[in-house]
Design a protein around this motif. Structure first.
Motif, PDB file in Angstrom:
ATOM      1  N   SER A  50      24.027 -18.994 109.010  1.00 21.84           N
ATOM      2  CA  SER A  50      25.289 -18.415 109.449  1.00 21.84           C
ATOM      3  C   SER A  50      25.097 -17.595 110.717  1.00 21.84           C
ATOM      4  O   SER A  50      25.936 -17.629 111.629  1.00 21.84           O
ATOM      5  CB  SER A  50      25.884 -17.541 108.335  1.00 21.84           C
ATOM      6  OG  SER A  50      27.121 -16.994 108.722  1.00 21.84           O
ATOM      7  N   HIS A  51      23.997 -16.871 110.790  1.00 21.74           N
ATOM      8  CA  HIS A  51      23.682 -16.094 111.993  1.00 21.74           C
ATOM      9  C   HIS A  51      23.548 -17.010 113.202  1.00 21.74           C
ATOM     10  O   HIS A  51      24.088 -16.723 114.285  1.00 21.74           O
ATOM     11  CB  HIS A  51      22.392 -15.316 111.773  1.00 21.74           C
ATOM     12  CG  HIS A  51      21.852 -14.670 113.013  1.00 21.74           C
ATOM     13  ND1 HIS A  51      22.362 -13.498 113.538  1.00 21.74           N
ATOM     14  CD2 HIS A  51      20.845 -15.041 113.852  1.00 21.74           C
ATOM     15  CE1 HIS A  51      21.710 -13.176 114.631  1.00 21.74           C
ATOM     16  NE2 HIS A  51      20.782 -14.090 114.844  1.00 21.74           N
ATOM     17  N   ASN A  52      22.840 -18.119 113.046  1.00 20.82           N
ATOM     18  CA  ASN A  52      22.639 -19.038 114.167  1.00 20.82           C
ATOM     19  C   ASN A  52      23.962 -19.654 114.621  1.00 20.82           C
ATOM     20  O   ASN A  52      24.188 -19.832 115.823  1.00 20.82           O
ATOM     21  CB  ASN A  52      21.650 -20.133 113.770  1.00 20.82           C
ATOM     22  CG  ASN A  52      20.235 -19.601 113.614  1.00 20.82           C
ATOM     23  OD1 ASN A  52      19.873 -18.590 114.212  1.00 20.82           O
ATOM     24  ND2 ASN A  52      19.438 -20.259 112.788  1.00 20.82           N
TER      25      ASN A  52
ATOM     26  N   GLN B  27      20.697  -4.068 119.747  1.00 18.14           N
ATOM     27  CA  GLN B  27      20.471  -4.541 118.382  1.00 18.14           C
ATOM     28  C   GLN B  27      19.230  -3.935 117.742  1.00 18.14           C
ATOM     29  O   GLN B  27      19.135  -3.860 116.515  1.00 18.14           O
ATOM     30  CB  GLN B  27      20.313  -6.063 118.377  1.00 18.14           C
ATOM     31  CG  GLN B  27      21.589  -6.847 118.585  1.00 18.14           C
ATOM     32  CD  GLN B  27      21.307  -8.333 118.546  1.00 18.14           C
ATOM     33  OE1 GLN B  27      20.636  -8.836 117.646  1.00 18.14           O
ATOM     34  NE2 GLN B  27      21.814  -9.049 119.540  1.00 18.14           N
TER      35      GLN B  27
ATOM     36  N   LEU C 112      21.956 -16.910 105.153  1.00 20.36           N
ATOM     37  CA  LEU C 112      22.174 -15.856 106.137  1.00 20.36           C
ATOM     38  C   LEU C 112      21.690 -16.296 107.521  1.00 20.36           C
ATOM     39  O   LEU C 112      22.366 -16.082 108.533  1.00 20.36           O
ATOM     40  CB  LEU C 112      21.471 -14.573 105.707  1.00 20.36           C
ATOM     41  CG  LEU C 112      22.121 -13.780 104.575  1.00 20.36           C
ATOM     42  CD1 LEU C 112      21.182 -12.701 104.078  1.00 20.36           C
ATOM     43  CD2 LEU C 112      23.440 -13.159 105.049  1.00 20.36           C
ATOM     44  N   SER C 113      20.523 -16.892 107.567  1.00 24.63           N
ATOM     45  CA  SER C 113      19.957 -17.323 108.846  1.00 24.63           C
ATOM     46  C   SER C 113      20.818 -18.410 109.481  1.00 24.63           C
ATOM     47  O   SER C 113      21.091 -18.371 110.689  1.00 24.63           O
ATOM     48  CB  SER C 113      18.532 -17.839 108.621  1.00 24.63           C
ATOM     49  OG  SER C 113      17.974 -18.292 109.833  1.00 24.63           O
TER      50      SER C 113
ATOM     51  N   SER D 203      26.826 -18.205 114.376  1.00 23.52           N
ATOM     52  CA  SER D 203      27.539 -17.124 115.064  1.00 23.52           C
ATOM     53  C   SER D 203      27.012 -16.928 116.474  1.00 23.52           C
ATOM     54  O   SER D 203      27.776 -16.661 117.412  1.00 23.52           O
ATOM     55  CB  SER D 203      27.400 -15.818 114.276  1.00 23.52           C
ATOM     56  OG  SER D 203      28.102 -15.885 113.055  1.00 23.52           O
ATOM     57  N   ARG D 204      25.710 -17.057 116.662  1.00 22.02           N
ATOM     58  CA  ARG D 204      25.130 -16.888 117.990  1.00 22.02           C
ATOM     59  C   ARG D 204      25.654 -17.947 118.958  1.00 22.02           C
ATOM     60  O   ARG D 204      25.787 -17.703 120.153  1.00 22.02           O
ATOM     61  CB  ARG D 204      23.603 -16.981 117.914  1.00 22.02           C
ATOM     62  CG  ARG D 204      22.905 -15.852 117.204  1.00 22.02           C
ATOM     63  CD  ARG D 204      23.002 -14.546 117.950  1.00 22.02           C
ATOM     64  NE  ARG D 204      24.175 -13.775 117.596  1.00 22.02           N
ATOM     65  CZ  ARG D 204      24.483 -12.597 118.105  1.00 22.02           C
ATOM     66  NH1 ARG D 204      23.707 -12.053 119.018  1.00 22.02           N
ATOM     67  NH2 ARG D 204      25.553 -11.950 117.730  1.00 22.02           N
TER      68      ARG D 204
ATOM     69  N   ARG E  63      29.791  -8.590 120.744  1.00 20.30           N
ATOM     70  CA  ARG E  63      28.371  -8.713 120.431  1.00 20.30           C
ATOM     71  C   ARG E  63      27.631  -7.445 120.836  1.00 20.30           C
ATOM     72  O   ARG E  63      28.122  -6.654 121.634  1.00 20.30           O
ATOM     73  CB  ARG E  63      27.755  -9.891 121.183  1.00 20.30           C
ATOM     74  CG  ARG E  63      28.246 -11.260 120.744  1.00 20.30           C
ATOM     75  CD  ARG E  63      27.301 -12.340 121.252  1.00 20.30           C
ATOM     76  NE  ARG E  63      27.831 -13.670 121.048  1.00 20.30           N
ATOM     77  CZ  ARG E  63      27.738 -14.361 119.913  1.00 20.30           C
ATOM     78  NH1 ARG E  63      27.145 -13.805 118.874  1.00 20.30           N
ATOM     79  NH2 ARG E  63      28.238 -15.579 119.820  1.00 20.30           N
TER      80      ARG E  63
ATOM     81  N   GLN F 157      17.733  -3.192 113.435  1.00 22.81           N
ATOM     82  CA  GLN F 157      16.709  -4.024 112.788  1.00 22.81           C
ATOM     83  C   GLN F 157      15.465  -3.219 112.418  1.00 22.81           C
ATOM     84  O   GLN F 157      14.565  -3.757 111.769  1.00 22.81           O
ATOM     85  CB  GLN F 157      16.320  -5.163 113.735  1.00 22.81           C
ATOM     86  CG  GLN F 157      17.496  -6.052 114.124  1.00 22.81           C
ATOM     87  CD  GLN F 157      17.110  -7.056 115.189  1.00 22.81           C
ATOM     88  OE1 GLN F 157      16.318  -7.968 114.954  1.00 22.81           O
ATOM     89  NE2 GLN F 157      17.670  -6.901 116.378  1.00 22.81           N
TER      90      GLN F 157
END
Length: 442
Positions: A35-37, A57, A32-33, A39-40, A51, A61
């Motif tokens: 893939s998130h990075n 955001q 997950l981390s 995407s960023r 975004r 969270q």
């Protein structure tokens, strides 16, 4: 020490399976981390996504994301669900006041949980008596694929009209109005390089069917409307408008509906009460924060979205790409359409671009009006929100050339150069608003 028999007795794991389970959890978190990075860092040219700013955001969270909130009147005896007392004003005051100011509409319903949810509420609330006709846009002209089916499921009669270059077929509309009991015109233009001509439809209704309501589903252009780059449908004679809040409007996955008419607000509210229970409190707080930021950044952002789209179309065309054209350019909103070839060729180029960090939206055969074959449906909304300028559009076009040549490394370099050319983003980029990492570890 736990023994293997404890698995049977109370469901806990022995030492070895517990370590294996922990490793699996760590691996899921790592994926997950990662893939998130990615995407960023990616440049997304998907017109139906955007975004969230660091500020918007935050509620997604925090704990509020998983809580209910129904006490809009702050009644001290109506706190059936606790936890939102100290921050509920971000919905009841910040979100409502900002969205009212942006839309110039006194009645705002922010309970829909998506654009399709807003569609359901609008059609159910304003569709009239069972058996009434609700007019929508033919998908072949850019209308939403689901609208006619939704109309039918609510017991109304769908009638499709065509749209060409943003103009509704008024002769066809007059024929429907003269032959059927039309309660609602629901204009749902989802795929178009033109802005919708709302005023002509409103004038037609005023002359031929003044009792018929006119709703504009502005999901794709909501950010352009609220940013002043596209006309406000209410100023042009629409009864109401709304849609999703995560396309040109840089908000969360939510929906919103606007009107200036008290009785229409009541119709919408009555339908919303039975079609939406939880309105996703955390997402609604995020919408309020996004709207408050948009009051400051929205006009400049909306202008740049369109400037960038026109420039991207021109840059791609200059490099030999088959870019769909209007009579006076490539687009008047955030979309740019590029015909690449057959489906296999289109998917191959999309994959190469993705490998280089550029994401595009592929539309397959016959999904786009007046365009044959598979196409890239591109949008400049997200990259503009991050700060992309016209210089970045030229570099992105160079990345398309490199990807077409199969040169992934060169396309990735163009991607990096395009991002480096970004100006300031259209939001407050204060890292201090990011939540602190928990001291507890998996």
């Amino acid at each position: 020490m736990r023994g293997t028999m404890r698995v049977v007795e109370d469901g806990t794991l022995s030492a070895a399976p517990q370590q294996q389970h922990r490793r699996q959890i760590h691996e899921l978190a790592r994926r997950l981390s990662d893939s998130h990075n990615r995407s960023r860092d990616a440049l997304s040219l998907v017109p139906s996504e955007n975004r969230l700013s660091p500020l918007a955001q935050l509620p997604l969270q925090f704990d509020f994301h998983n809580r209910y909130f129904f006490n809009e009147d702050h009644d001290p005896d109506f706190w059936q669900f606790r936890g939102g007392e100290s921050i509920s004003d971000i919905e009841t005051e910040v979100a409502y006041s900002s969205l009212r100011a942006l839309s110039d509409a006194p009645f705002v319903n922010l309970r829909p949980v998506s654009g399709l949810s807003a569609m359901l509420i609008a059609i159910a609330g304003m569709g009239g008596d069972p058996g009434s006709t609700v007019v929508c846009i033919d998908p072949a002209s850019g209308g939403h694929y689901a609208t006619a089916a939704v109309i039918k499921r609510f017991g109304f009669v769908p009638a499709a009209i065509s749209v060409e270059a943003g103009a509704v077929d008024l002769d066809g509309l007059r024929k429907i109005l003269s032959s059927q009991n039309v309660s609602l015109i629901f204009l749902d233009l989802a795929n178009s390089l033109h802005l919708l001509d709302v005023a002509a439809v409103a004038a037609c209704l005023a002359e031929h069917s003044p009792h018929t309501l006119l709703h504009i589903d502005a999901s794709h252009t909501l950010g352009l409307i609220l940013g002043g780059q596209a006309p406000n449908p209410l100023d042009l004679g629409a009864t109401s408008f709304g849609g999703s809040t995560h396309k040109t409007f840089p908000g969360p996955h939510k929906g919103v509906l606007f009107t200036r008419l008290p009785h229409v607000s009541r119709l919408i509210k009555d339908a919303q009460r039975v079609l939406v229970s939880s309105h996703h409190f955390g997402a609604t707080l995020a919408l309020g924060l996004a709207a408050r930021e948009f009051e400051h950044f929205g006009p400049a952002y909306a202008r740049q979205v369109v400037v960038n789209a026109k420039r991207l179309g021109a840059e791609l065309a200059q490099r030999g790409f088959d870019v769909a054209r209007r009579t006076d350019g490539y687009t008047d909103n955030h979309m740019v359409w590029v015909h690449v070839g057959d489906h296999a060729a289109t998917n191959k180029l999309a994959g190469t671009l993705a490998e280089a960090g550029i994401r595009v939206n592929v539309q397959t055969e016959n999904e786009m009006p007046n365009v044959s074959g598979s196409v890239f449906r591109l949008g400049t909304n997200e990259v503009t929100f991050e700060g992309a300028s016209e210089t970045s559009m030229a570099l992105i076009a160079e990345a398309f050339v490199a990807a077409r040549d199969g040169a992934v490394d060169r396309a990735a370099m163009n991607h990096s150069q395009a991002r480096q050319a970004f100006d300031s983003p259209y939001f407050y980029a204060d890292a201090g608003w990011r939540p602190a990492e928990s001291s507890k570890r998996i």
